[in-house]
Design an enzyme around this catalytic site. Sequence first.
Site, PDB file in Angstrom:
ATOM      1  N   GLU A  32      -2.120  20.903  32.120  1.00 38.81           N
ATOM      2  CA  GLU A  32      -2.855  19.736  31.594  1.00 38.81           C
ATOM      3  C   GLU A  32      -3.089  18.651  32.644  1.00 38.81           C
ATOM      4  OE1 GLU A  32      -4.626  18.835  28.969  1.00 38.81           O
ATOM      5  OE2 GLU A  32      -4.337  20.817  28.106  1.00 38.81           O
ATOM      6  N   HIS A  34      -3.762  19.106  35.882  1.00 43.75           N
ATOM      7  CA  HIS A  34      -4.971  19.499  36.610  1.00 43.75           C
ATOM      8  C   HIS A  34      -6.210  19.323  35.729  1.00 43.75           C
ATOM      9  CE1 HIS A  34      -1.841  22.250  38.506  1.00 43.75           C
ATOM     10  NE2 HIS A  34      -2.284  21.602  39.552  1.00 43.75           N
ATOM     11  N   GLN A  58       1.500  23.891  54.392  1.00 41.17           N
ATOM     12  CA  GLN A  58       2.269  22.766  53.857  1.00 41.17           C
ATOM     13  C   GLN A  58       3.642  23.192  53.336  1.00 41.17           C
ATOM     14  OE1 GLN A  58      -0.866  21.978  50.839  1.00 41.17           O
ATOM     15  NE2 GLN A  58       0.837  21.509  49.475  1.00 41.17           N
ATOM     16  N   LYS A 145      -1.632  10.775  40.719  1.00 41.75           N
ATOM     17  CA  LYS A 145      -0.638   9.779  41.149  1.00 41.75           C
ATOM     18  C   LYS A 145       0.759  10.394  41.159  1.00 41.75           C
ATOM     19  CE  LYS A 145      -2.870   5.623  39.319  1.00 41.75           C
ATOM     20  NZ  LYS A 145      -2.692   4.532  38.337  1.00 41.75           N
ATOM     21  N   LYS A 146       0.911  11.531  40.477  1.00 36.10           N
ATOM     22  CA  LYS A 146       2.192  12.228  40.461  1.00 36.10           C
ATOM     23  C   LYS A 146       2.690  12.477  41.886  1.00 36.10           C
ATOM     24  CE  LYS A 146       4.945  15.918  39.276  1.00 36.10           C
ATOM     25  NZ  LYS A 146       4.755  16.763  40.416  1.00 36.10           N
TER      26      LYS A 146
HETATM   27  P1  AMP Z   1      -1.095  20.966  42.936  1.00 34.10           P
HETATM   28  O1  AMP Z   1      -1.785  22.135  42.333  1.00 34.10           O
HETATM   29  O2  AMP Z   1       0.331  20.799  42.485  1.00 34.10           O
HETATM   30  O3  AMP Z   1      -1.272  20.860  44.422  1.00 34.10           O
HETATM   31  O4  AMP Z   1      -1.822  19.681  42.338  1.00 34.10           O
HETATM   32  C1  AMP Z   1      -3.203  19.508  42.447  1.00 34.10           C
HETATM   33  C2  AMP Z   1      -3.551  18.112  42.031  1.00 34.10           C
HETATM   34  O5  AMP Z   1      -3.125  17.889  40.696  1.00 34.10           O
HETATM   35  C3  AMP Z   1      -2.840  17.045  42.894  1.00 34.10           C
HETATM   36  O6  AMP Z   1      -3.740  15.991  43.172  1.00 34.10           O
HETATM   37  C4  AMP Z   1      -1.708  16.609  42.018  1.00 34.10           C
HETATM   38  O7  AMP Z   1      -1.275  15.287  42.271  1.00 34.10           O
HETATM   39  C5  AMP Z   1      -2.342  16.718  40.629  1.00 34.10           C
HETATM   40  N1  AMP Z   1      -1.319  16.826  39.610  1.00 34.10           N
HETATM   41  C6  AMP Z   1      -0.270  17.689  39.586  1.00 34.10           C
HETATM   42  N2  AMP Z   1       0.515  17.463  38.504  1.00 34.10           N
HETATM   43  C7  AMP Z   1      -0.064  16.424  37.838  1.00 34.10           C
HETATM   44  C8  AMP Z   1       0.271  15.714  36.638  1.00 34.10           C
HETATM   45  N3  AMP Z   1       1.356  16.016  35.912  1.00 34.10           N
HETATM   46  N4  AMP Z   1      -0.550  14.710  36.261  1.00 34.10           N
HETATM   47  C9  AMP Z   1      -1.657  14.384  36.988  1.00 34.10           C
HETATM   48  N5  AMP Z   1      -2.022  15.025  38.120  1.00 34.10           N
HETATM   49  C10 AMP Z   1      -1.232  16.021  38.541  1.00 34.10           C
END
Ligand code: AMP
Length: 273
Positions: A32, A34, A58, A145-146
């Site tokens: 949710e 994403h 990374q 912002k997470k």
């Molecule tokens: P990731 O797939 O973990 O690299 O995350 C991709 C994008 O989704 C990044 O910009 C994260 O900050 C964002 N994201 C991950 N988890 C959340 C969350 N719980 N709420 C809002 N954005 C998120």
Amino acid sequence: MKIISTPSELKNYLKEHKQSIGFVPTMGALHEGHITLIKKARAENELVVVSIFVNPTQFLQGEDLDKYPRRDEADKKICELSGVDVVFLPQAEDMYQKDEVSILAPKVRGYVLEGHSRPGHFSGVLTVVMKLLNIVNPSRAYFGKKDAQQLNLIKLMVEQMFMDVEIVAVDTVREKDGLALSSRNIYLSPQQRQDALKISESLYLASKLVSKKVWDVQEIKTQMRELLKPLDVEYVEILSRDFDNIKEVILGHTVILVEAKVGETRLLDNIWL
Ligand code: AMP
């Protein structure tokens, strides 16, 4: 919805489309959080591009690169249902060559907090984000912002490299009980998931203290650490939104960040006050 797997194909495809582009970079295993980024991109742009790429540069040696969840088929369905126009699903060989130019994270802000426990991590993040932004050339790119430090460093890169993209910050999406959504949450056993709630609870405690006019950073950190005692805490920090040290919370200008390991799983959370 179009699925594209090479940078050149995506560049060619986008060249023919003169609309505004909203871009959401992800590592897949979409949830949710994403989807919230995607919906915001959908609302604010004519074309929405989502990338799904587990970026090897990374991850540090010994981290979870090989076991990071990969759910390409389910992710494509989620993208389709969320109104995405293009999913970019490259392989590492499409993104990197043997002898690479790379972006280095700033020596101070890239090596504190998460950058301290994962030295080099943010250089990998900034390098892949630079590559992705150059391939997609979006009007706006959406980040959660997470991952507050990641967001801060990406904004710095865009500013310092004079890049022409608007970085849009999106609020953290949580489970009903407060746990911040993360692709890594699936690593948690039921007991660990319960333990992990201490992280969001510590942030709520901080905001409650602030609402009672406790401004002192040390005092708030001490009370948070007490609550977080059962976990393996990497850091508890209270900083300005520019990531500078502060002695007292200033409403509208403060971010409180926690990183803790629950079992082998590293979890991040933060609250913006
Ligand atoms: P990731 O797939 O973990 O690299 O995350 C991709 C994008 O989704 C990044 O910009 C994260 O900050 C964002 N994201 C991950 N988890 C959340 C969350 N719980 N709420 C809002 N954005 C998120």
